[in-house]
Structure formats: structure tokens, C-alpha cells
Design an enzyme around this catalytic site. Structure first.
Site, PDB file in Angstrom:
ATOM      1  N   THR A  35       0.832  -1.201   0.000  1.00 44.85           N
ATOM      2  CA  THR A  35       0.000   0.000   0.000  1.00 44.85           C
ATOM      3  C   THR A  35       0.866   1.251   0.000  1.00 44.85           C
ATOM      4  OG1 THR A  35      -1.612  -1.208   1.346  1.00 44.85           O
ATOM      5  CG2 THR A  35      -1.860   1.189   1.221  1.00 44.85           C
ATOM      6  N   GLU A  36       0.633   2.130  -0.976  1.00 44.31           N
ATOM      7  CA  GLU A  36       1.342   3.419  -1.075  1.00 44.31           C
ATOM      8  C   GLU A  36       2.864   3.256  -1.105  1.00 44.31           C
ATOM      9  OE1 GLU A  36      -0.628   5.709  -1.726  1.00 44.31           O
ATOM     10  OE2 GLU A  36      -2.550   5.071  -0.869  1.00 44.31           O
ATOM     11  N   LEU A  37       3.325   2.113  -1.606  1.00 46.90           N
ATOM     12  CA  LEU A  37       4.753   1.778  -1.685  1.00 46.90           C
ATOM     13  C   LEU A  37       5.443   1.773  -0.322  1.00 46.90           C
ATOM     14  CD1 LEU A  37       6.119   3.535  -4.934  1.00 46.90           C
ATOM     15  CD2 LEU A  37       5.293   1.198  -4.649  1.00 46.90           C
TER      16      LEU A  37
END
Length: 398
Positions: free
Chosen positions: A146-148
Site C-alpha cells: 500500500t502506497e509503496l
């Protein structure tokens, strides 16, 4: 050896909460704005997913399989496609059938579980892996959190789950003098390879493309290809939200024309080749280990997790939610688990962010609430009802 271009798109749609008032607590346990979810998904499917999937499919055919891309599609997005726009899933299946598209794994609920609960994180990763297999007939071998969001510890946990390739942000405070345009490895799992987002090139497309005040406007496929060719390194990772195309950057900006021309421009330039993340990891060798002691992400100037957990409102909501994990495990009720999954979506915490400086406009654009406090109150009202349901079920079980 040719320089590699890795093009990756994130596909996610949150399960939006309805206006949930204090007086609804204990009386109404339907938390979701079904009308908004359906309406927004139909709009984005029409403006982005369907035309872009068709564009990419055509590019793969025109370039005889030399053009390649990667996607991760959150489980919550797939749920909404199933419910409101099954034609979107079919269009992704057509891309999967080309053999030129890699589907990555992520957390099913696009959650922040990796920061607090190993068991819940593992559960969501395995659920997402099974979901990708179900929809696209592919078993994902590379991971994009998630979101890197990434750290050495998160990477080691993923390696233990079988993921030897992980995508994350090329954050300046982590890299220092080094370039994101090389492959790196995780010091806690040395065989795990890290692909780092080149945020400058990625944001040229995702954020600056339509900015007429930008000194490089207008961005053409020829100009962008020249920049890619001149850059040093083994691989340039272009990671961005898929909704960039047609939603964040409207069709009127020329974004579709740019993307239609880019594959041909890159391949005709010579010395450049498109690869998927797993292909890049198999072709290239890491130049060094990359120490990431504290979690990084692709959000905001700080490239950390403060967009979701940077204030007391966010932390209070986050800790109360994950404080329920043990009781939920004992109860093991599928309805409660489903609501828990939706309440974990990172978007809910993002809406509570109180940053109003360099990143304030970005947060405002993606926020359906007028203020962070309003987002917090609405979420906590929902969470209060959910806690009552969990406690009641737990008492009944014991």
C-alpha cells in the site's frame, strides 16, 4: 545492454463511508455510501479504466509484445468492479491474456496492516494473492505494498511469504547520493530485489503533465523518451496511479495521446526496452544493499507514513481499529471481518491528514470531507458502532 523501462500502475478505489451520525451508533450498521461508490466507479471506468485498457492492449499488439506494463489492483477495487462494472474486469483479463502484463500482489484492503499487525498483513497478502489468481489466472510473484510503504522488516516478512521482488519509493533521504535507477537488495533478506520509483520522471506524467506553468510544458513522447535515454542507470521505474489517465489528468490535456505515442517512441529510439518488475529482477543484479530502518512511502515531500499516521486523530483511530484484532480472531465472523477489512483502507486515515503546506492541495483534491476533523468524527462514529458489534459478538461467544 539496453536500458530498461518498468511501467507500473496502481488501481484502487476506496469503499466510501456514508454520512454516519452519532445517533446512528448502535442502530444502523450499514456504513457505506453505495450511491457514491457506484457513481464514482462508473465515472472513472468510463474516463480511465476502459479507454486506457484499450489503449494499452492496442499498444501491446502494435509493438508485437515488446511493450510491457504491470498493475496491482486492490481487492476493494476488484469488489467494486464485480459489483458495478464487470466490463472493467473483462478488459483487464484481455490484457492478462497477452502475456505482456504482470499483476502484482498487495494488501487486499489497501491497508496499513504492515505497520502494526504481522498476522493481519499476512492474511491480506494471501487473500490478495488468491484473488489475483481467481480473476486473472496469474500467481503474483512481485509485491507492491500500500502506497509503496516499505522497510527492511516489512521486506523480510514479504520474503518469508515468497516475494523476492518488491517495489518501493526512491526516497532521497534513503538513497543519499545514489540513484533510484538501479536495482538494490534488502540487507535483512539479501536475495530480495528492490525496484525504486523514479519520482521525478513519474511525477512529470502524474502531476506536471497539464501544468502550463511548468517550464517543460508541453510534455511530448519524444521529449520524454529523450530524457529516459539520457538518464544514467540500468532501469527507470515509472510508477503511478492508473487514475492519472482521464481522471487526474483529463483527456483534454492530451494525456491519452501522449501514452498512445510513448511505447513507439521508446522502442524506436533504440537502446531502451520495456520490462515487467519480475523480468527486471531476473535480468539485473543489485548494485548494493539499501538500508531502510523506518518505513518509507511515495506520499508527500517526506516520503514517510505521516500522510496516514502523522497526527493524534489518525493515530487514535488507527490504534482503536487494530486493537480489535484479537477479539475478531476469536469471534471469526465473516460479516465482521468484511467490515473490518473496509475500515482498514488507508484512504480513511489519509482524509484525516492535517498537512496544509506543500502537500495540502494534493490532500484536498483526494478528500471528500471539508476538514480532517470532519473525516475523523465520521470515521469514529462508524468505528464506535463497529466496536459495539464486536464486543456484543465476543460476549456471546464467551
Amino acid at each position: 545492454m539496453k536500458k530498461n523501462i518498468c511501467l507500473y500502475f496502481q488501481v484502487h478505489q476506496p469503499t466510501r463511508l456514508r454520512l454516519y451520525r452519532f445517533f446512528d451508533i448502535g442502530k444502523d450498521s450499514h456504513y457505506y455510501d453505495d450511491f457514491a461508490n457506484r457513481t464514482i466507479l462508473h465515472r472513472i471506468a468510463t474516463k480511465c479504466y476502459l479507454p486506457m485498457n484499450e489503449l494499452l492492449l492496442d499498444a501491446i499488439k502494435r509493438q508485437d509484445g515488446q511493450f510491457k506494463v504491470a498493475f496491482s489492483i486492490s481487492g476493494t477495487a476488484l469488489e467494486q468492479f464485480d459489483r458495478y462494472a464487470p466490463e472493467v474486469i473483462e478488459s483487464f483479463r484481455k490484457l492478462a491474456d497477452t502475456g505482456c502484463v504482470e499483476f502484482l500482489c498487495e494488501t487486499y484492503s489497501h491497508s496499513l496492516a504492515s505497520l502494526i499487525s504481522v498476522n493481519e498483513f499476512r492474511h491480506q497478502v494471501e487473500r490478495q494473492r488468491a484473488t489475483v489468481e481467481k480473476y486473472f489466472g496469474k500467481t503474483p510473484t512481485a509485491f507492491r505494498n500500500t502506497e509503496l510503504i516499505y522497510s527492511d522488516d516489512i521486506g523480510a516478512e514479504l520474503y518469508d511469504m515468497g516475494f523476492k521482488t518488491v517495489l518501493t519509493e526512491g526516497a532521497r533521504h534513503i538513497l543519499g547520493w545514489r540513484s533510484p535507477d538501479f536495482l538494490y537488495s534488502n540487507p535483512k533478506a539479501p536475495k530480495q530485489k528492490l525496484l525504486l520509483r523514479n519520482y521525478a520522471f513519474s511525477d512529470d506524467i502524474a502531476f506536471r503533465f497539464s501544468n502550463k506553468g511548468w517550464d517543460e510544458w508541453p510534455l511530448t513522447s519524444e521529449k520524454f523518451t529523450h530524457w529516459l535515454k539520457e538518464a544514467e542507470g540500468d532501469i527507470i521505474n515509472l510508477f503511478m496511479d492508473y487514475e492519472t489517465f482521464g481522471e487526474h489528468q483529463s483527456a483534454e490535456t492530451g494525456i491519452f495521446d501522449f501514452m498512445k505515442a510513448l511505447p513507439g517512441a521508446v522502442l524506436e529510439a533504440g537502446g531502451l526496452a520495456f520490462v515487467t518488475p519480475s523480468e527486471a529482477a531476473s535480468k539485473l543484479k543489485p548494485v548494493s544493499e539499501l538500508d531502510v530502518h523506518e518505513p518509507i512511502s511515495w506520499a508527500d515531500e517526506e516520503r514517510d507514513v505521516t500522510a496516514w499516521l502523522g497526527n493524534e486523530l489518525q493515530q487514535d483511530a488507527f490504534n482503536k481499529l487494530y486493537g480489535l484484532v484479537e477479539k475478531l480472531s476469536i469471534i471469526d465472523d465473516p460479516v465482521l471481518w468484511a467490515d473490518f477489512a473496509h475500515l482498514q483502507e488507508s484512504d480513511h486515515f489519509y482524509y484525516m491528514c492535517t498537512k496544509f503546506f506543500s502537500d495540502g492541495d494534493v490532500h484536498k483534491y483526494f478528500n471528500p470531507y471539508d476538514t480532517p476533523y470532519e473525516a475523523f468524527i465520521n470515521y469514529m462514529n462508524v468505528l464506535s458502532d463497529f466496536i459495539i458489534r464486536v464486543n456484543d459478538a465476543y460476549a456471546a461467544k464467551n
